[in-house]
Design an enzyme around this catalytic site. Structure first.
Site, short mmCIF file in Angstrom:
data_model
loop_
_atom_site.label_atom_id
_atom_site.label_comp_id
_atom_site.label_asym_id
_atom_site.label_seq_id
_atom_site.Cartn_x
_atom_site.Cartn_y
_atom_site.Cartn_z
CG ASP A 189 -1.96 1.14 1.17
OD1 ASP A 189 -2.00 1.86 0.15
OD2 ASP A 189 -2.70 1.32 2.16
CD GLN A 201 -2.63 -1.57 4.21
OE1 GLN A 201 -3.62 -1.80 3.53
NE2 GLN A 201 -2.11 -0.37 4.30
NE ARG A 209 -2.93 11.63 5.87
CZ ARG A 209 -3.31 10.42 5.52
NH1 ARG A 209 -2.80 9.35 6.08
NH2 ARG A 209 -4.22 10.25 4.59
CG ASP A 238 -3.41 6.17 7.36
OD1 ASP A 238 -3.72 6.81 6.34
OD2 ASP A 238 -3.55 4.94 7.46
CE1 TYR A 286 -12.91 3.64 9.02
CE2 TYR A 286 -10.64 4.25 8.52
CZ TYR A 286 -11.99 4.32 8.23
OH TYR A 286 -12.41 5.05 7.15
CD GLU A 343 -7.10 9.20 5.87
OE1 GLU A 343 -7.49 9.00 4.70
OE2 GLU A 343 -6.76 8.27 6.62
CG HIS A 367 -1.72 9.94 -1.01
ND1 HIS A 367 -2.18 10.87 -0.08
CD2 HIS A 367 -1.85 8.73 -0.43
CE1 HIS A 367 -2.58 10.22 1.00
NE2 HIS A 367 -2.38 8.92 0.82
C1 NOJ Z 1 -5.42 6.45 3.98
C2 NOJ Z 1 -4.26 6.74 3.09
O1 NOJ Z 1 -4.39 8.04 2.57
C3 NOJ Z 1 -4.26 5.69 2.00
O2 NOJ Z 1 -3.31 5.97 1.01
C4 NOJ Z 1 -4.03 4.35 2.62
O3 NOJ Z 1 -4.16 3.35 1.62
C5 NOJ Z 1 -5.03 4.05 3.74
N1 NOJ Z 1 -5.23 5.17 4.61
C6 NOJ Z 1 -4.57 2.88 4.58
O4 NOJ Z 1 -3.45 3.24 5.34
#
Ligand code: NOJ
Length: 546
Positions: A63, A171, A201, A203, A207, A245, A310
């Site tokens: 990822d 993951q 930031r 992520d 969850y 996020e 991204h």
């Molecule tokens: C959000 C991230 O912006 C994304 O690129 C990623 O695949 C997922 N979270 C999982 O970490």
């Protein structure tokens, strides 16, 4: 408010960089930290305040680095820890801040914790993850990577159990009910903060915790954990930022600010697709609506706004009907669609029409919040939808028209992904060197917009009010901070519009457009009428002489 203005992130503009894509310093085909350092002057000149670097840690890259195999090191493609320290130092010397991704929710399945967890159920690491003997648990949780995953559970042969994952099966989610996991993450944060970075930031924060009978998002227990992360940060460091996020509705993101004791910043996801709707339809209604759904946030906290990043342009925070409409208008080819979104960059989405790109940015900057520029969008880079996953919006930065767009000295076949060579987005046409010397280029105009936005913190932190007009194609936002007042007027349509506004409170004022310097006639006869060229915008300074 003065104190708030002093919090650096309140009036900041962020620049999101994929290190792999930015500049390759050692001709191995991958961008790296020394490469990024060599481009900090460019970033500084762009006028932004803070660089956000996407994950740069050791990872099998299933990822693109959001699958971390070691939180305390760097992926060898990017450099050494020493290079990271150099980046922070070089950025700080230029007055730039640096934030990095903090991936709390999951690790890579290659992380040693997971390797031990799966092979030894008795080990303490087993309980670092979320296991079950069946796939029935937490069945109300949605699947996020819909195009790839069929379940949030995957069976692990070695463990003889299913493990929980909200993203790719590679993951596994960490178990935040386990206090050891929480401690580990505080150590991770400390490690990077001690190198001088200015924040994270964070992520995928909604969850962290799972509970039966819920959708396993935004749970109170998750907020408690995040609050304790914040308090431990505040106890040991000053002036750092935690950016959430949480791809959620504003009322749910509101919870991530707590009483000013959780996140300092949160992305405003739902305003983003509505900017695209508003510009495609030439109708300000979606913006007015989403802002009406946006609650106030505590003093000292800030929204982080963006047009692209991204990932795919996410359409999670729209209705089903709006999603279909967005796909039809912005992703006519099936290949342009991914999960619940669109894998395209800003410039192609805006038909490579610089007026629209600038209007979209001006609209973003007319709203409260701290905006992000995604690397390459400032020069109008294109995408390559034929690359897998979201890689099509992560192609090499286009620096000049030399081989590999000035990104790398490696042979082209060695690049991590090809540069864009086709059509009007080819690096021969779209590149920094060409745009830098052209005062009318997108880059030059973006720089100007950024500069004016930064000079006017009122646009970031001031109050806002939509003024009534009869013309739905025009958005009028009155921004106010102390004695200052700016009227943002944006014509979202491709036709000339004429509006009439009641500006009687400003009788005797001669508005000046902060962007063009144009002085408008003194306001006297109300209603005041304004004629607006297609896809244009003005930031009219209405501040009254005291
Ligand atoms: C959000 C991230 O912006 C994304 O690129 C990623 O695949 C997922 N979270 C999982 O970490």
């Amino acid at each position: 408010m003065t104190a708030e203005k002093q919090l650096w992130y309140m009036n900041a503009i962020f620049y999101e960089v994929h290190v792999r894509a930015y500049r390759d310093s050692n001709a191995d085909g991958n961008g790296d930290l020394p490469g990024l350092i060599s481009k900090l002057d460019y970033i500084k000149e762009l006028g932004v305040d803070c660089v956000w670097v996407l994950p740069i840690y050791p990872s099998p890259l299933k990822d693109d680095g959001y699958d971390i195999a070691d939180y305390y090191n760097l992926h060898p493609d990017y450099g050494l820890i020493e290079d990271f320290k150099n980046l922070v130092q070089a950025a700080h010397e230029r007055g730039l801040k640096v934030i990095a991704d903090l991936v709390l929710n999951h690790t890579s399945d290659q992380h040693p914790w997971f390797q031990v967890a799966r092979s030894d159920p008795e080990s303490k690491y087993h309980d670092y993850y979320v296991w079950s003997d069946n796939k029935e648990k937490y069945s109300d949780a949605r699947i996020i990577f819909l195009d790839t995953e069929v379940s949030n559970w995957t069976y692990d042969e070695e463990a003889g159990q299913f493990y929980w994952h909200r993203f790719y099966a590679s993951q596994p989610d960490l178990n935040y009910d386990n206090p050891d996991v929480r401690k580990e993450m505080l150590n991770v944060m400390k490690f990077w903060l001690d190198m001088g970075i200015d924040g994270f930031r964070a992520d995928a924060v909604p969850y962290l915790i799972e509970r039966e009978g819920t959708n396993c998002e935004n749970l109170p227990e998750t907020h408690e954990i995040l609050k304790s992360i914040r308090s431990s940060l505040d106890a040991n460091y000053q002036g750092k930022v935690l950016l959430a996020e949480a791809n959620q509705w504003p009322k749910d993101v509101r919870q991530y600010f707590g009483d000013g004791d959780e996140f300092n910043m949160g992305f405003h996801f739902p305003v983003m697709p509505r900017i695209f709707m508003a510009i495609k339809e030439g109708d300000a209604t979606p913006i007015r609506w989403i802002m009406s759904q946006t609650p106030d946030i505590p003093a000292g906290t800030q929204w982080c706004t963006f047009l692209r990043n991204h990932d795919e342009l996410t359409l999670e925070m729209v209705t089903e009907e709006e999603r279909q409409w967005m796909w039809q208008e912005y992703a006519p080819q099936p290949r342009m669609r991914l999960n619940l979104g669109i894998r395209r960059r800003l410039a192609p989405l805006m038909d490579n029409d610089h007026r629209k790109i600038l209007l979209a940015n001006a609209l973003l900057y007319s709203l409260p919040g701290a905006p992000i520029v995604y690397y390459g969008d400032e020069i109008g880079m294109g995408d390559n939808i034929w690359l897998p996953d979201r890689n099509g919006v992560r192609t090499p930065m286009q620096w000049d028209d030399s081989l590999n767009a000035g990104f790398s000295d490696a042979p082209p076949e060695m690049l991590y992904t090809p540069v864009i060579t086709q059509g009007s987005f080819s690096y021969k046409i779209v590149n920094v060197a060409a745009e830098k010397v052209d005062p009318n280029s997108l880059l030059s105009r973006m720089k100007h917009l950024i500069q004016i936005r930064r000079e006017n913190p009122i646009l970031a932190v001031g109050d806002y009010e939509f003024l009534a007009t009869e013309v739905k194609q025009v958005l009028t936002i009155l921004r106010k901070l102390d004695d200052e007042e700016i009227l943002c007027v944006l014509n979202l349509s491709e036709q000339t519009q004429e509006i009439s506004l009641d500006l009687s409170p400003w009788n005797g004022t001669s508005p000046v457009d902060l962007l063009s310097g144009e002085v408008f006639p003194t306001i006297s006869n109300n209603p005041t009428s304004l004629k607006l060229e297609p896809l244009t915008y003005h930031w009219l300074n209405l501040t009254r002489e005291s």
